[in-house]
Design an enzyme around this catalytic site. Sequence first.
Site, PDB file in Angstrom:
ATOM      1  N   GLY A  38       0.788  -1.228   0.000  1.00  0.00           N
ATOM      2  CA  GLY A  38       0.000   0.000   0.000  1.00  0.00           C
ATOM      3  C   GLY A  38       0.817   1.274   0.000  1.00  0.00           C
ATOM      4  O   GLY A  38       0.264   2.367  -0.012  1.00  0.00           O
ATOM      5  N   HIS A  39       2.145   1.156   0.035  1.00  0.00           N
ATOM      6  CA  HIS A  39       2.997   2.362   0.153  1.00  0.00           C
ATOM      7  C   HIS A  39       4.164   2.275  -0.819  1.00  0.00           C
ATOM      8  O   HIS A  39       5.289   2.010  -0.378  1.00  0.00           O
ATOM      9  CB  HIS A  39       3.509   2.486   1.583  1.00  0.00           C
ATOM     10  CG  HIS A  39       4.001   3.842   1.940  1.00  0.00           C
ATOM     11  ND1 HIS A  39       5.267   4.283   1.669  1.00  0.00           N
ATOM     12  CD2 HIS A  39       3.383   4.871   2.555  1.00  0.00           C
ATOM     13  CE1 HIS A  39       5.420   5.515   2.123  1.00  0.00           C
ATOM     14  NE2 HIS A  39       4.289   5.888   2.665  1.00  0.00           N
ATOM     15  N   PHE A  40       4.081   2.516  -1.953  1.00  0.00           N
ATOM     16  CA  PHE A  40       2.918   2.788  -2.796  1.00  0.00           C
ATOM     17  C   PHE A  40       2.857   1.692  -3.844  1.00  0.00           C
ATOM     18  O   PHE A  40       3.906   1.260  -4.308  1.00  0.00           O
ATOM     19  CB  PHE A  40       3.045   4.152  -3.459  1.00  0.00           C
ATOM     20  CG  PHE A  40       3.214   5.282  -2.473  1.00  0.00           C
ATOM     21  CD1 PHE A  40       2.125   5.757  -1.746  1.00  0.00           C
ATOM     22  CD2 PHE A  40       4.457   5.853  -2.250  1.00  0.00           C
ATOM     23  CE1 PHE A  40       2.279   6.811  -0.853  1.00  0.00           C
ATOM     24  CE2 PHE A  40       4.612   6.898  -1.346  1.00  0.00           C
ATOM     25  CZ  PHE A  40       3.525   7.378  -0.636  1.00  0.00           C
ATOM     26  N   VAL A  86       8.050   2.721  -1.659  1.00  0.00           N
ATOM     27  CA  VAL A  86       8.927   3.518  -0.804  1.00  0.00           C
ATOM     28  C   VAL A  86       8.681   3.075   0.637  1.00  0.00           C
ATOM     29  O   VAL A  86       7.530   2.992   1.073  1.00  0.00           O
ATOM     30  CB  VAL A  86       8.626   5.030  -0.931  1.00  0.00           C
ATOM     31  CG1 VAL A  86       9.497   5.839   0.022  1.00  0.00           C
ATOM     32  CG2 VAL A  86       8.828   5.510  -2.358  1.00  0.00           C
TER      33      VAL A  86
END
EC number: 4.2.1.59
Length: 144
Positions: free
Chosen positions: A47-49, A54
């Site tokens: 989810g990041h990203f 990152v």
Amino acid sequence: MLNIEQIKEIIPHRYPFLLVDKILEVDEGKRAVGIKNVSANEEFFNGHFPDYAVMPGVLIVEALAQVGAVAVLKKEENRGRLAFFAGIDNCRFKKQVRPGDQLRLEVEMTRVRGPIGKGKAIATVDGEIACEAEITFAIGDKKE
């Protein structure tokens, strides 16, 4: 040097929240240097990203805090206790941490008074500073 099993004997963190793979150096109660190998398979990258992975800055800081905890909890009088992350000052993120990077995590205690202490924390990738901060911790016991 401490391997992952030895680290798990010192700090209570476990997958997926154990963010240190090995400790290269430790000067009990004063300083520690650790490594986090950042894999593309880390759960947080989902989810990041999704299109540009990152490592979240808060997890870099947490990895630094875990290395600091190893330094503090290796001291004989603190063995079997917990190091609680109590604060952060002057935190700066200077470089993105991406899959395939190796984070070098260095924490040096700058002040300790009783159960409270401060440390200078620096995370680097390939010799470049990714994050630096002053972290505060408190040594405590497990409450039943």
